[in-house]
Structures are given as structure tokens and as C-alpha cells.
Write a protein that holds these residues in place. Structure first.
Motif, mmCIF file in Angstrom:
data_model
loop_
_atom_site.group_PDB
_atom_site.id
_atom_site.type_symbol
_atom_site.label_atom_id
_atom_site.label_comp_id
_atom_site.label_asym_id
_atom_site.label_seq_id
_atom_site.Cartn_x
_atom_site.Cartn_y
_atom_site.Cartn_z
ATOM 1 N N ILE A 1 -11.182 -11.058 5.838
ATOM 2 C CA ILE A 1 -9.800 -11.339 5.487
ATOM 3 C C ILE A 1 -9.048 -10.017 5.392
ATOM 4 N N GLU A 2 -7.765 -10.057 5.645
ATOM 5 C CA GLU A 2 -6.943 -8.858 5.580
ATOM 6 C C GLU A 2 -6.319 -8.737 4.196
ATOM 7 N N LYS A 3 -6.371 -7.517 3.654
ATOM 8 C CA LYS A 3 -5.809 -7.254 2.334
ATOM 9 C C LYS A 3 -5.128 -5.904 2.350
ATOM 10 N N LYS A 4 -4.338 -5.646 1.327
ATOM 11 C CA LYS A 4 -3.744 -4.326 1.145
ATOM 12 C C LYS A 4 -4.309 -3.700 -0.127
ATOM 13 N N PHE A 5 -4.700 -2.444 -0.018
ATOM 14 C CA PHE A 5 -5.105 -1.639 -1.170
ATOM 15 C C PHE A 5 -4.251 -0.375 -1.144
ATOM 16 N N LEU A 6 -3.519 -0.126 -2.230
ATOM 17 C CA LEU A 6 -2.590 1.007 -2.298
ATOM 18 C C LEU A 6 -1.631 1.008 -1.108
ATOM 19 N N ASP A 7 -1.281 -0.182 -0.646
ATOM 20 C CA ASP A 7 -0.363 -0.381 0.479
ATOM 21 C C ASP A 7 -0.959 0.007 1.829
ATOM 22 N N ASN B 1 -3.341 -1.177 4.944
ATOM 23 C CA ASN B 1 -3.908 -2.397 5.518
ATOM 24 C C ASN B 1 -5.425 -2.260 5.627
ATOM 25 N N CYS B 2 -6.139 -3.263 5.155
ATOM 26 C CA CYS B 2 -7.606 -3.180 5.097
ATOM 27 C C CYS B 2 -8.272 -4.470 5.559
#
Length: 215
Positions: free
Chosen positions: A144-150, A152-153
Motif C-alpha cells: 500500500i502507498e503511504k506518506k511518511f514526513l510527506d 511517498n512510500c
């Protein structure tokens, strides 16, 4: 549910990817790292053909509680202690950026667990789809795609049948190998800019996320 089930860490692998291919001398990297960390327990300068893939290690340094590998486009550290990894990564990234003008555009964090609960994957499948089948192996991968500290991950969970052998007891146990792989997007490698503080904070966030399972 596996989310609250006991599992043990097998290994942690952290990678920092270079924005540009390194074409310098790996022996110089070795000398610079040893200047900070002291003599290694084992050093391998690998004679890899020049046309070999860039991610094949050219230098491997082994220490008591960790090992570090350097290739033309990344360096990886292998260990079981995230805090130790942060400490070593800060030093190595400083060496590479200051002395070799290497910049980083991507971070990868892989945490691998072992669990003895082999029933877990079946709970993710519609029962009617596997009823009557003599399943001996079931592999599952979720991204799944997520954001960490803005940033894209990718947030990846893989589950597969596997086994571990205890070094001391030499006892082999069958179970599940659970891999949590969290990384910044490869497509963003050239545009990403990480400060030292962001690298350390991301590793901490990735580590916390990896302890939770997606499903």
C-alpha cells in the motif's frame, strides 16, 4: 490474529540509495569507514566485472554486531538493533557525502520476523476458495502507498512458509517468514532530498510501522 501474535526478529536491513552511480575506489571507502569504526572482523573487496549490475556489492565489512555492504548505487547495513543502525548510518552517510560527494535519494527499511503460527495466511483467503485443497504452501504480498514526513512510500508485507535454525540449539523450527519492507518510492529518487535528521526520523517511523502488520 497475527497482529498481536508472538513473533521474533530474524534480521533488519537498511539501505540508502545513491542519486548517482559511484565510480570511485571502494578501497578508499573501506579505509575511511575503518578510520571511524576501527578494523573490521572481515573485509571483502569483491572483484566484480565492470558491466555487472550496479547493486551487486563491491565491498563488504563485517563487525561484531553488524555488517555493511557497498555497491555502486547503494549501501546496506544488516543487524538486529535499529538504534545501532541509526548511529552507524549517520557516520557512514557523512563519510560518503563529505569525502565522496555521494547524495542519497531513497531509503529502504526491511524487518524480517519468524512466527510459528502457520494458520495465519489462510485467514486472509475466502474460505470457499480454498476448501478441499491440500495446501502445503501459501505466499501473500501486500503493498500500500503511504506518506511518511510527506515522502511517498511503499508499505509492503510479505508472508511465506519458512524455517529458522537456532544457532545455539541447532534446532530447526517450521513456521512463517514475515517481511515488512517500507521504502521511499524509486520514482522519487532524483527529487528527494533528505537531511540527516529526516533520515533518522524516517528510520524510527519505519521501524514502528514495521512492528504492525497491514492485515
Amino acid at each position: 490474529m497475527l497482529k498481536i501474535m508472538e513473533k521474533e526478529i530474524i534480521k533488519i536491513q537498511i539501505a540508502l540509495f545513491f542519486k548517482n552511480v559511484f565510480v570511485g575506489n571502494f578501497e578508499e571507502i573501506s579505509l575511511n569507514v575503518k578510520e571511524k569504526f576501527g578494523p573490521s572482523k572481515g573485509t571483502q573487496l569483491l572483484n566484480v566485472p565492470s558491466l555487472a549490475p550496479e547493486d551487486i556489492p563491491r565491498l563488504i565489512l563485517n563487525y561484531d554486531n553488524y555488517s555493511v555492504q557497498f555497491s555502486k548505487n547503494r549501501f546496506d547495513i544488516f543487524l538486529n538493533d535499529v538504534e545501532l543502525a541509526k548511529e552507524k548510518i549517520l557516520v557512514i552517510s557523512q563519510i560518503l557525502s563529505d569525502r565522496f560527494e555521494i547524495n542519497f535519494g531513497r531509503i529502504g527499511f526491511v524487518k524480517t520476523f519468524f512466527s510459528s503460527n502457520t494458520d495465519y495466511p489462510r485467514g486472509l483467503i475466502i474460505p470457499e476458495k480454498i476448501e478441499g485443497l491440500k495446501i502445503s504452501e501459501l505466499n501473500i504480498r501486500i503493498n500500500i502507498e503511504k506518506k511518511f514526513l510527506d515522502f511517498n512510500c511503499n508499505d509492503i508485507q510479505s508472508v511465506a512458509n519458512g524455517k529458522v535454525t537456532k544457532d545455539v540449539e541447532k534446532i530447526t523450527k517450521n513456521g512463517l517468514i514475515i517481511t515488512r519492507d517500507i521504502n521511499t518510492m524509486n520514482d522519487d529518487l532524483m527529487k528527494n532530498v533528505f537531511t540527516k535528521e529526516q533520515v533518522i526520523e524516517l528510520l524510527g517511523l519505519f521501524d514502528l510501522e514495521a512492528d504492525k502488520l497491514i492485515v
